[in-house]
Design a protein around this motif. Structure first.
Motif, PDB file in Angstrom:
ATOM      1  N   LEU A 136       0.811  -1.226   0.000  1.00 14.83           N
ATOM      2  CA  LEU A 136       0.000   0.000   0.000  1.00 14.83           C
ATOM      3  C   LEU A 136       0.843   1.275   0.000  1.00 14.83           C
ATOM      4  O   LEU A 136       0.309   2.365  -0.169  1.00 14.83           O
ATOM      5  CB  LEU A 136      -0.983  -0.008   1.182  1.00 14.83           C
ATOM      6  CG  LEU A 136      -1.993  -1.164   1.187  1.00 14.83           C
ATOM      7  CD1 LEU A 136      -2.911  -1.080   2.400  1.00 14.83           C
ATOM      8  CD2 LEU A 136      -2.816  -1.210  -0.098  1.00 14.83           C
ATOM      9  N   LEU A 137       2.161   1.125   0.185  1.00 16.55           N
ATOM     10  CA  LEU A 137       3.027   2.310   0.080  1.00 16.55           C
ATOM     11  C   LEU A 137       3.176   2.735  -1.375  1.00 16.55           C
ATOM     12  O   LEU A 137       3.560   3.865  -1.672  1.00 16.55           O
ATOM     13  CB  LEU A 137       4.424   2.007   0.638  1.00 16.55           C
ATOM     14  CG  LEU A 137       4.599   1.951   2.151  1.00 16.55           C
ATOM     15  CD1 LEU A 137       6.026   1.554   2.498  1.00 16.55           C
ATOM     16  CD2 LEU A 137       4.265   3.300   2.784  1.00 16.55           C
ATOM     17  N   LYS A 138       2.904   1.778  -2.296  1.00 15.26           N
ATOM     18  CA  LYS A 138       3.163   2.084  -3.710  1.00 15.26           C
ATOM     19  C   LYS A 138       1.943   1.987  -4.614  1.00 15.26           C
ATOM     20  O   LYS A 138       1.932   2.554  -5.694  1.00 15.26           O
ATOM     21  CB  LYS A 138       4.237   1.127  -4.233  1.00 15.26           C
ATOM     22  CG  LYS A 138       5.596   1.375  -3.638  1.00 15.26           C
ATOM     23  CD  LYS A 138       6.658   1.197  -4.669  1.00 15.26           C
ATOM     24  CE  LYS A 138       7.987   1.756  -4.231  1.00 15.26           C
ATOM     25  NZ  LYS A 138       9.032   1.487  -5.185  1.00 15.26           N
ATOM     26  N   THR A 139       0.955   1.203  -4.230  1.00  9.12           N
ATOM     27  CA  THR A 139      -0.210   1.042  -5.097  1.00  9.12           C
ATOM     28  C   THR A 139      -1.422   0.647  -4.247  1.00  9.12           C
ATOM     29  O   THR A 139      -1.342   0.627  -3.023  1.00  9.12           O
ATOM     30  CB  THR A 139       0.080   0.006  -6.213  1.00  9.12           C
ATOM     31  OG1 THR A 139      -1.005   0.001  -7.142  1.00  9.12           O
ATOM     32  CG2 THR A 139       0.253  -1.399  -5.672  1.00  9.12           C
ATOM     33  N   SER A 140      -2.532   0.335  -4.923  1.00 13.18           N
ATOM     34  CA  SER A 140      -3.710  -0.136  -4.186  1.00 13.18           C
ATOM     35  C   SER A 140      -4.083  -1.515  -4.731  1.00 13.18           C
ATOM     36  O   SER A 140      -3.667  -1.886  -5.837  1.00 13.18           O
ATOM     37  CB  SER A 140      -4.882   0.824  -4.397  1.00 13.18           C
ATOM     38  OG  SER A 140      -5.271   0.772  -5.764  1.00 13.18           O
ATOM     39  N   LEU A 144      -3.755  -3.052  -8.729  1.00 10.57           N
ATOM     40  CA  LEU A 144      -3.037  -4.280  -9.077  1.00 10.57           C
ATOM     41  C   LEU A 144      -3.998  -5.306  -9.672  1.00 10.57           C
ATOM     42  O   LEU A 144      -3.664  -6.006 -10.635  1.00 10.57           O
ATOM     43  CB  LEU A 144      -2.327  -4.838  -7.836  1.00 10.57           C
ATOM     44  CG  LEU A 144      -1.181  -5.807  -8.097  1.00 10.57           C
ATOM     45  CD1 LEU A 144      -0.134  -5.209  -9.018  1.00 10.57           C
ATOM     46  CD2 LEU A 144      -0.498  -6.218  -6.782  1.00 10.57           C
ATOM     47  N   LEU A 145      -5.203  -5.343  -9.109  1.00 10.04           N
ATOM     48  CA  LEU A 145      -6.208  -6.282  -9.640  1.00 10.04           C
ATOM     49  C   LEU A 145      -6.557  -5.943 -11.090  1.00 10.04           C
ATOM     50  O   LEU A 145      -6.715  -6.836 -11.921  1.00 10.04           O
ATOM     51  CB  LEU A 145      -7.480  -6.225  -8.796  1.00 10.04           C
ATOM     52  CG  LEU A 145      -7.606  -7.254  -7.694  1.00 10.04           C
ATOM     53  CD1 LEU A 145      -8.884  -7.018  -6.916  1.00 10.04           C
ATOM     54  CD2 LEU A 145      -7.583  -8.686  -8.230  1.00 10.04           C
ATOM     55  N   THR A 155      -7.970 -12.721  -8.110  1.00  7.31           N
ATOM     56  CA  THR A 155      -9.175 -12.303  -7.367  1.00  7.31           C
ATOM     57  C   THR A 155      -8.768 -11.787  -5.981  1.00  7.31           C
ATOM     58  O   THR A 155      -7.653 -12.045  -5.522  1.00  7.31           O
ATOM     59  CB  THR A 155     -10.147 -13.493  -7.154  1.00  7.31           C
ATOM     60  OG1 THR A 155      -9.402 -14.555  -6.554  1.00  7.31           O
ATOM     61  CG2 THR A 155     -10.772 -13.973  -8.453  1.00  7.31           C
ATOM     62  N   CYS A 156      -9.716 -11.101  -5.319  1.00  7.09           N
ATOM     63  CA  CYS A 156      -9.442 -10.576  -3.976  1.00  7.09           C
ATOM     64  C   CYS A 156      -9.392 -11.702  -2.945  1.00  7.09           C
ATOM     65  O   CYS A 156     -10.243 -12.586  -2.979  1.00  7.09           O
ATOM     66  CB  CYS A 156     -10.586  -9.663  -3.543  1.00  7.09           C
ATOM     67  SG  CYS A 156     -10.477  -8.043  -4.237  1.00  7.09           S
ATOM     68  N   GLY A 157      -8.457 -11.612  -2.016  1.00  6.18           N
ATOM     69  CA  GLY A 157      -8.501 -12.502  -0.862  1.00  6.18           C
ATOM     70  C   GLY A 157      -9.416 -11.864   0.177  1.00  6.18           C
ATOM     71  O   GLY A 157      -9.907 -10.743  -0.032  1.00  6.18           O
ATOM     72  N   SER A 158      -9.626 -12.506   1.338  1.00  4.12           N
ATOM     73  CA  SER A 158     -10.548 -11.901   2.298  1.00  4.12           C
ATOM     74  C   SER A 158      -9.862 -10.829   3.158  1.00  4.12           C
ATOM     75  O   SER A 158     -10.539  -9.996   3.743  1.00  4.12           O
ATOM     76  CB  SER A 158     -11.223 -12.961   3.161  1.00  4.12           C
ATOM     77  OG  SER A 158     -10.249 -13.716   3.795  1.00  4.12           O
ATOM     78  N   PHE A 159      -8.538 -10.815   3.210  1.00  3.29           N
ATOM     79  CA  PHE A 159      -7.842  -9.744   3.926  1.00  3.29           C
ATOM     80  C   PHE A 159      -7.594  -8.593   2.944  1.00  3.29           C
ATOM     81  O   PHE A 159      -7.373  -8.829   1.753  1.00  3.29           O
ATOM     82  CB  PHE A 159      -6.522 -10.269   4.512  1.00  3.29           C
ATOM     83  CG  PHE A 159      -5.893  -9.321   5.484  1.00  3.29           C
ATOM     84  CD1 PHE A 159      -6.553  -8.948   6.631  1.00  3.29           C
ATOM     85  CD2 PHE A 159      -4.635  -8.780   5.237  1.00  3.29           C
ATOM     86  CE1 PHE A 159      -5.990  -8.051   7.522  1.00  3.29           C
ATOM     87  CE2 PHE A 159      -4.055  -7.892   6.131  1.00  3.29           C
ATOM     88  CZ  PHE A 159      -4.734  -7.531   7.272  1.00  3.29           C
ATOM     89  N   GLU A 176       5.557  -5.218 -12.087  1.00  4.91           N
ATOM     90  CA  GLU A 176       4.952  -4.798 -10.795  1.00  4.91           C
ATOM     91  C   GLU A 176       5.822  -5.264  -9.626  1.00  4.91           C
ATOM     92  O   GLU A 176       5.841  -4.627  -8.570  1.00  4.91           O
ATOM     93  CB  GLU A 176       3.536  -5.377 -10.629  1.00  4.91           C
ATOM     94  CG  GLU A 176       2.525  -4.899 -11.644  1.00  4.91           C
ATOM     95  CD  GLU A 176       2.607  -5.653 -12.965  1.00  4.91           C
ATOM     96  OE1 GLU A 176       3.105  -6.809 -12.987  1.00  4.91           O
ATOM     97  OE2 GLU A 176       2.195  -5.102 -13.993  1.00  4.91           O
ATOM     98  N   PHE A 177       6.507  -6.387  -9.816  1.00  7.25           N
ATOM     99  CA  PHE A 177       7.390  -6.877  -8.747  1.00  7.25           C
ATOM    100  C   PHE A 177       8.610  -5.963  -8.646  1.00  7.25           C
ATOM    101  O   PHE A 177       8.990  -5.521  -7.563  1.00  7.25           O
ATOM    102  CB  PHE A 177       7.823  -8.319  -9.004  1.00  7.25           C
ATOM    103  CG  PHE A 177       8.751  -8.840  -7.944  1.00  7.25           C
ATOM    104  CD1 PHE A 177       8.273  -9.152  -6.682  1.00  7.25           C
ATOM    105  CD2 PHE A 177      10.115  -8.957  -8.180  1.00  7.25           C
ATOM    106  CE1 PHE A 177       9.121  -9.583  -5.679  1.00  7.25           C
ATOM    107  CE2 PHE A 177      10.975  -9.390  -7.187  1.00  7.25           C
ATOM    108  CZ  PHE A 177      10.472  -9.714  -5.938  1.00  7.25           C
TER     109      PHE A 177
END
Ligand SMILES: C[S@@+](CC[C@H](N)C(=O)[O-])C[C@H]1O[C@@H](n2cnc3c(N)ncnc32)[C@H](O)[C@@H]1O
Length: 376
Positions: A136-140, A144-145, A155-159, A176-177
């Motif tokens: 979260l320091l670099k993107t949301s 990324l999704l 897909t989104c995880g639950s966290f 992105e890495f």
């Protein structure tokens, strides 16, 4: 040489060489592939799948093979059978059906009860989910999704920082890495790091930082304010952590080397100290199936003692009223609940809230972790 013969040759060479050395399987494979450049990425993928499968099922394969046992015999057996078909065969001892060493299986049953132990061992013989943590320091996560949805069916995880991928991707080559937008990290490990409820401006010490997995997950909460110290007895892992912190854009972190003369001056200074202790690794055996065959009661006893000693050393750095978080990637009671009781009693600490624990009982579940926050 046909592809099949080429792969079988390397499969057997890897397994025989691996058995005669001390490196963990993942590190050994990395080294092997570094020295055998003729093995391309597709071959590496197939080889890794087969090798991990052989190591997972070694206990059952050994039971089914005629003596003397060789890796070649185990391989021939594995391609003939379906390990799942033996689960209900009560003629075979349960720990062998589940392909676990007897001593370790007894400890798992003692910790979880037999019913859960069965599910846990079956899940531990499956392939782990592939999860990344968004930085979260670099993107949301949304950004990324958007990049990965189509290409990788992510897909989104639950966290809130977790993204799940349905199949393995060569992450380390992705732009992105390289830009530090994510790290590969199991969802339960992300939740565990979240036990550190640090606020911007506070001081945090990651006492067993290794290559920085937990520190990297905690850093965004600090918003660049305060200081994050990374300590470990293995200097080379801290050097790796430094590279990862730089890639992730963490600017308020520094290394605290094990022989640093600065250590004493930091006693009682920290708001938060993490002890991500060395442990049996039982919660992550899907990823490191070789660990179960290296388990010995003697080493386990030593690990329990080490955990107590490390906690005691780390506690010195917590300021009065500060917090210390004990963490393991184990599902064993002796390393988790028993140690918590010991720390409470010995150091007169209070726990805040109940403990955190996860237990993979299905292949899709996150890894097994334990965490407890204490206040000094
Ligand atoms: C479970 S690993 C830490 C993983 C790391 N926190 C992460 O999230 O990637 C445990 C670490 O404890 C370190 N360790 C072992 N004994 C120690 C000690 N006496 N003091 C500090 N660190 C120690 C090991 O070198 C290892 O890196």
């Amino acid at each position: 040489m046909t592809k099949k013969i080429f792969r079988e040759h390397h499969l057997l060479a890897i397994l025989s060489e691996y058995e005669n050395q001390m490196l963990p399987l993942d590190r050994f494979l990395k080294e092997y592939f570094r020295f055998h450049k003729a093995i391309g990425s597709k071959d590496r993928k197939v080889l890794c799948e087969n090798i991990y499968s052989m190591v997972r099922w070694k206990g059952l394969l050994d039971y089914l093979c005629n003596k003397p046992i060789s890796w070649e015999a185990r391989y021939q057996k594995l391609i003939q059978i379906k390990p799942d078909h033996f689960f209900d065969n009560t003629q075979i001892p349960l720990h062998i059906r589940l392909s676990f060493p007897k001593e370790l299986f007894s400890l798992i049953v003692e910790s979880l009860g037999e019913e859960k132990a069965r599910f846990f061992c079956r899940a531990s013989n499956s392939i782990a989910p592939i999860t990344v943590r968004v930085n979260l320091l670099k993107t949301s996560r949304k950004n990324l999704l958007k990049t990965w949805e189509k290409e990788f069916a992510a897909t989104c995880g639950s966290f809130h920082t977790a993204i799940i991928l349905p199949k393995r991707v060569n992450f380390f080559t992705l732009p992105e890495f390289k830009m530090g937008h994510f790290e590969v990290q199991d969802e339960a490990s992300q939740r565990l790091a979240d036990l550190v409820a640090v606020e911007p401006g506070q001081l945090v010490l990651d006492f067993c930082a290794g290559s920085g997995g937990k520190s990297l997950a905690i850093a965004p909460k600090m918003q660049g304010k305060g200081q994050l110290f990374l300590h470990d007895i293995r200097k080379h892992t801290l050097i790796e952590a430094k590279k990862r912190l730089k890639r992730a854009g963490v600017q308020n972190a520094q290394l605290l080397l094990p022989d640093s003369s600065q250590k004493k001056s930091l006693y009682e200074k920290f708001d938060w100290v993490l002890v991500d202790a060395p442990c049996s690794g039982t919660g992550t055996m899907r990823r490191n199936p070789d660990m179960k065959w290296r388990f010995t009661s003697k080493m386990f006893q030593k690990t329990l003692e080490e955990q107590r000693l490390i906690f005691k050393q780390a506690l010195r750095f917590v300021k009065p009223g500060g917090h210390i978080v004990y963490m393991t990637c184990s599902v064993l009671r002796l390393e988790n609940q028993e140690q918590t009781q010991y720390f409470k009693k010995t150091f007169l600490l209070n726990t805040i809230s109940s403990s955190f624990s996860t237990l993979p009982l299905d292949s899709k579940d996150p890894d097994g972790f334990y965490g407890q926050v204490f206040v000094k």
